[in-house]
Design a protein around this motif. Structure first.
Motif, PDB file in Angstrom:
ATOM      1  N   ARG A  25       0.910  -1.334   0.054  1.00 48.25           N
ATOM      2  CA  ARG A  25      -0.024  -0.069  -0.187  1.00 48.25           C
ATOM      3  C   ARG A  25       0.889   1.100   0.111  1.00 48.25           C
ATOM      4  NH1 ARG A  25      -4.989  -2.379   1.084  1.00 48.25           N
ATOM      5  NH2 ARG A  25      -4.839  -4.259   1.930  1.00 48.25           N
ATOM      6  N   VAL A  28      -0.344   6.562   3.083  1.00 45.10           N
ATOM      7  CA  VAL A  28      -0.914   6.438   4.365  1.00 45.10           C
ATOM      8  C   VAL A  28      -1.584   7.844   4.753  1.00 45.10           C
ATOM      9  CG1 VAL A  28       1.178   6.865   5.721  1.00 45.10           C
ATOM     10  CG2 VAL A  28      -0.697   5.836   6.901  1.00 45.10           C
ATOM     11  N   CYS A 166      -4.879  -2.718   6.045  1.00 47.17           N
ATOM     12  CA  CYS A 166      -5.083  -1.279   5.504  1.00 47.17           C
ATOM     13  C   CYS A 166      -5.308  -0.348   6.592  1.00 47.17           C
ATOM     14  CB  CYS A 166      -6.465  -1.700   4.748  1.00 47.17           C
ATOM     15  SG  CYS A 166      -7.685  -2.102   5.419  1.00 47.17           S
ATOM     16  N   MET A 167      -5.316  -0.641   7.979  1.00 48.97           N
ATOM     17  CA  MET A 167      -5.610   0.150   9.057  1.00 48.97           C
ATOM     18  C   MET A 167      -4.915  -0.216  10.413  1.00 48.97           C
ATOM     19  SD  MET A 167      -9.581   0.975  10.211  1.00 48.97           S
ATOM     20  CE  MET A 167      -9.692  -0.689  10.922  1.00 48.97           C
ATOM     21  N   LEU A 217      -4.933   5.217   7.706  1.00 46.54           N
ATOM     22  CA  LEU A 217      -5.585   4.270   6.810  1.00 46.54           C
ATOM     23  C   LEU A 217      -4.360   4.058   5.576  1.00 46.54           C
ATOM     24  CD1 LEU A 217      -7.975   3.249   5.626  1.00 46.54           C
ATOM     25  CD2 LEU A 217      -8.653   5.282   4.445  1.00 46.54           C
ATOM     26  N   HIS A 218      -4.267   2.742   5.240  1.00 45.31           N
ATOM     27  CA  HIS A 218      -3.050   2.797   4.184  1.00 45.31           C
ATOM     28  C   HIS A 218      -3.872   2.159   3.081  1.00 45.31           C
ATOM     29  CE1 HIS A 218       0.132   2.227   7.011  1.00 45.31           C
ATOM     30  NE2 HIS A 218      -0.659   2.045   7.776  1.00 45.31           N
ATOM     31  N   PHE A 219      -3.641   2.864   1.833  1.00 46.23           N
ATOM     32  CA  PHE A 219      -4.009   2.488   0.681  1.00 46.23           C
ATOM     33  C   PHE A 219      -3.177   2.741  -0.464  1.00 46.23           C
ATOM     34  CE2 PHE A 219      -4.676   6.996  -0.740  1.00 46.23           C
ATOM     35  CZ  PHE A 219      -4.450   7.745   0.284  1.00 46.23           C
TER      36      PHE A 219
END
Lengths: 219, 140
Positions: A25, A28, A166-167, A217-219
């Motif tokens: 990811r 962030v 992701c979090m 939040l990681h994306f």
């Protein structure tokens, strides 16, 4: 026999997928809030008694940060990442004849060093940007507004614990520092520039130190 | 003629010099130390001296109008003045001939906290004026 070979093959596929690295990811985004402390010179406030100033130093802050981690960031390694931060803060106090309501908003590009672990990350970041300062004060029931917008810089340290790929939950210690030897004050339809304010010993450095808690939040 | 105009311009600039380190919106504390401060509310708005020059007090003998005249410049072209009749330390005395920006103000009362060693200080109010305080040096 064929059934057992098929089941063995299926099990090996599942185990292989489970052992693979999670998807990378790249970015962030985090938001935090928490207590904040005003340090240094208090400039342009309505009351300069020790008791009033000490009470005015306790406030709240909030921030939002974005960092670009890039395509690869293997665990147990360091990663240099650019980003952007915004921090707001509020300090307020009331006296018999006056009150102050200081609001600060700071925005700056950042450069951060991340230490990436499998379940948690640590970070250290720094940057320089712009701070918007406004004190919406009241003197004997009449509004008075102080402005003191200046360049500022920050140093931050944080840690994150990953709840999922992701979090995560995180904590952050932010220190934003600036300096001023003047301010403008608007009162009764007029505006004055106060330089080297004598009530603030000519002005000087001031900063806010914030301990913030929030989510990533990681994306 | 040119030199005369230049000198007049220079004198004008010096006379209008502002002390930019003074915030005119902050009321000075009530003191009795000869701090050369003056402040009051007129219609609820703060007016203080210091940015456009120091306030002063001078005793004037004028028969029935004798008393200590307090004068303070509170704006670029704005003054507050009044005369304290027969001032005595520790007593409340009337003030009259009060004016603000060339407007006549109502008479009021002054409490004289100190009138000794060249220091004249007190608090005052009357009509549109409230929360007034001064702490001045004067020649005895």
């Amino acid at each position: 026999m064929k059934k057992y070979v098929f089941l063995l093959g299926l099990w090996m596929q599942v185990a292989s997928v489970a052992a693979q690295e999670p998807p990378v990811r790249k970015s962030v985004l985090s938001v935090h809030a928490g207590p904040s402390w005003y340090l240094g010179k208090m400039i342009g406030i309505t009351n300069h008694s020790d008791a009033y100033r000490n009470a005015l130093r306790n406030g709240i802050a909030w921030d939002a940060d974005y960092y670009f981690l890039g395509d690869t960031h293997p665990f147990d390694s360091f990663k240099l990442a650019p980003g952007l931060t915004y921090q707001g803060g509020r300090y307020a106090n009331t006296h018999d004849e006056s009150s102050d309501n200081i609001q600060m908003h700071y925005i700056a590009p950042q450069l951060a060093l991340f230490m990436m672990k499998r379940n948690h990350h640590l970070s250290l970041s720094a940057g320089a940007g712009y701070q918007h300062y406004k004190d919406k004060s009241v003197v004997y029931g009449k509004t008075r507004e102080v402005s003191m917008n200046k360049l500022a810089c920050n140093l931050s340290a944080g840690g994150e614990y990953l709840l999922a790929p992701c979090m995560g939950v995180s904590a952050r210690l932010n220190w934003v520092v600036t300096s001023s030897d003047s301010y403008s004050v608007r009162y009764h339809g007029q505006k004055w520039q106060v330089n080297a304010p004598e009530l603030s010993d000519g002005g000087g450095c001031f900063s806010h130190l914030s301990l913030l808690f929030g989510m990533n939040l990681h994306f | 003629m040119k030199h005369l105009l230049l000198i007049c311009l220079l004198l004008f600039c010096v006379a209008c010099e502002e002390n930019e380190s003074v915030d005119p919106t902050i009321m000075p504390e009530v003191t009795a130390t000869g701090a050369n401060t003056f402040g009051c509310l007129v219609d609820g708005w703060v007016y203080t001296s210091g940015r456009w020059g120091l306030p002063n007090a001078a005793y004037e003998e004028r028969g029935e109008d004798s008393g200590m005249t307090v004068s303070a410049q509170v704006g670029f072209d704005s003054y507050i003045r009044f005369t304290v009749v027969a001032p005595k330390a520790g007593e409340t005395c009337p003030y009259k001939n009060a004016s603000f920006e060339n407007q006549k103000l109502e008479d009021g009362q002054v409490y004289i906290s100190r009138m000794s060693d060249g220091v004249f200080s007190g608090t005052f109010e009357g009509g549109r004026v409230s929360k007034g305080r001064f702490d001045l040096k004067y020649k005895e």
